[in-house]
Design a protein around this motif. Structure first.
Motif, PDB file in Angstrom:
ATOM      1  N   GLY A  44       2.433  10.680   9.724  1.00  0.00           N
ATOM      2  CA  GLY A  44       2.580  11.382   8.446  1.00  0.00           C
ATOM      3  C   GLY A  44       2.323  10.546   7.214  1.00  0.00           C
ATOM      4  N   CYS A  45       2.258   9.252   7.353  1.00  0.00           N
ATOM      5  CA  CYS A  45       2.071   8.415   6.161  1.00  0.00           C
ATOM      6  C   CYS A  45       0.647   8.567   5.630  1.00  0.00           C
ATOM      7  N   PRO A  46       0.497   8.981   4.370  1.00  0.00           N
ATOM      8  CA  PRO A  46      -0.833   9.256   3.823  1.00  0.00           C
ATOM      9  C   PRO A  46      -1.657   8.001   3.550  1.00  0.00           C
ATOM     10  N   THR A  47      -1.003   6.846   3.532  1.00  0.00           N
ATOM     11  CA  THR A  47      -1.734   5.617   3.198  1.00  0.00           C
ATOM     12  C   THR A  47      -1.786   4.624   4.359  1.00  0.00           C
ATOM     13  N   GLU A  48      -1.374   5.087   5.532  1.00  0.00           N
ATOM     14  CA  GLU A  48      -1.358   4.216   6.718  1.00  0.00           C
ATOM     15  C   GLU A  48      -0.580   2.921   6.458  1.00  0.00           C
ATOM     16  N   THR A  67       0.816  -1.226   0.000  1.00  0.00           N
ATOM     17  CA  THR A  67       0.000   0.000   0.000  1.00  0.00           C
ATOM     18  C   THR A  67       0.844   1.269   0.000  1.00  0.00           C
ATOM     19  N   CYS A  68       2.155   1.143   0.239  1.00  0.00           N
ATOM     20  CA  CYS A  68       3.048   2.310   0.196  1.00  0.00           C
ATOM     21  C   CYS A  68       3.038   2.884  -1.217  1.00  0.00           C
ATOM     22  N   ILE A  69       2.827   4.190  -1.311  1.00  0.00           N
ATOM     23  CA  ILE A  69       2.800   4.845  -2.627  1.00  0.00           C
ATOM     24  C   ILE A  69       4.093   5.613  -2.901  1.00  0.00           C
ATOM     25  N   ALA A  70       5.126   5.305  -2.118  1.00  0.00           N
ATOM     26  CA  ALA A  70       6.442   5.918  -2.318  1.00  0.00           C
ATOM     27  C   ALA A  70       6.395   7.435  -2.194  1.00  0.00           C
ATOM     28  N   CYS A  71       5.618   7.901  -1.228  1.00  0.00           N
ATOM     29  CA  CYS A  71       5.471   9.351  -1.083  1.00  0.00           C
ATOM     30  C   CYS A  71       6.731   9.987  -0.506  1.00  0.00           C
ATOM     31  N   GLY A  72       7.510   9.207   0.230  1.00  0.00           N
ATOM     32  CA  GLY A  72       8.791   9.705   0.717  1.00  0.00           C
ATOM     33  C   GLY A  72       8.775  10.443   2.033  1.00  0.00           C
ATOM     34  N   ALA A  73       7.651  10.456   2.706  1.00  0.00           N
ATOM     35  CA  ALA A  73       7.574  11.209   3.970  1.00  0.00           C
ATOM     36  C   ALA A  73       8.286  10.502   5.122  1.00  0.00           C
ATOM     37  N   CYS A  74       8.188   9.189   5.175  1.00  0.00           N
ATOM     38  CA  CYS A  74       8.678   8.476   6.373  1.00  0.00           C
ATOM     39  C   CYS A  74      10.193   8.574   6.540  1.00  0.00           C
ATOM     40  N   GLY A  75      10.919   8.504   5.426  1.00  0.00           N
ATOM     41  CA  GLY A  75      12.372   8.594   5.533  1.00  0.00           C
ATOM     42  C   GLY A  75      12.855   9.981   5.922  1.00  0.00           C
ATOM     43  N   ASP A 128      14.034   3.610   4.912  1.00  0.00           N
ATOM     44  CA  ASP A 128      14.717   3.958   3.668  1.00  0.00           C
ATOM     45  C   ASP A 128      13.864   3.398   2.527  1.00  0.00           C
ATOM     46  N   TYR A 129      14.300   3.666   1.293  1.00  0.00           N
ATOM     47  CA  TYR A 129      13.481   3.309   0.136  1.00  0.00           C
ATOM     48  C   TYR A 129      14.242   2.387  -0.819  1.00  0.00           C
ATOM     49  N   ASP A 130      13.483   1.592  -1.553  1.00  0.00           N
ATOM     50  CA  ASP A 130      14.114   0.805  -2.605  1.00  0.00           C
ATOM     51  C   ASP A 130      14.215   1.655  -3.882  1.00  0.00           C
TER      52      ASP A 130
HETATM   53 FE1  F3S Z   1       5.314   4.886   1.757  1.00  0.00          FE
HETATM   54 FE2  F3S Z   1       3.996   6.012   3.686  1.00  0.00          FE
HETATM   55 FE3  F3S Z   1       6.585   6.107   3.672  1.00  0.00          FE
HETATM   56  S1  F3S Z   1       3.390   5.953   1.555  1.00  0.00           S
HETATM   57  S2  F3S Z   1       7.133   6.151   1.511  1.00  0.00           S
HETATM   58  S3  F3S Z   1       5.343   4.290   3.870  1.00  0.00           S
HETATM   59  S4  F3S Z   1       5.236   7.719   4.324  1.00  0.00           S
END
Ligand code: F3S
Length: 81
Positions: free
Chosen positions: A60-64, A10-18, A26-28
């Motif tokens: 802060g994650c928009p998609t929980e 469900t992560c949309i790679a919004c980039g807020a968490c990092g 971190d992100y792939d």
């Molecule tokens: Fe993904 Fe939420 Fe982080 S959409 S990039 S897990 S803030």
């Protein structure tokens, strides 16, 4: 104790968490997030000094997609859903 795991489905790679919690997330290559502490298994306690960052990222994650629990996720982001 707090454990955390990202639901990569469900992560949309919004980039807020990092940004909120750079020592936890971190992100792939596609920008999808994961917990770097335990290879996104949700099995290792988040260190006390990072709990505030974790709460910021969680809120802060928009998609929980960031899950937080007081018990181990044992690799399953939906374990407590
Ligand atoms: Fe993904 Fe939420 Fe982080 S959409 S990039 S897990 S803030």
């Amino acid at each position: 104790a707090k454990f955390t795991i990202v639901d990569k489905d469900t992560c949309i790679a919004c980039g807020a968490c990092g940004t909120s919690a750079p020592d936890i997330f971190d992100y792939d290559f596609e920008g999808v997030a994961h917990n770097i502490i335990d290879d996104n298994s949700g099995t290792v306690e988040v260190p006390e000094e990072l709990i505030e960052d974790l709460e910021d990222a969680f809120e802060g994650c928009p998609t929980e997609s960031i899950r937080v629990s007081e018990e181990s996720f044992e690799g399953d982001p939906n374990k407590f859903k």
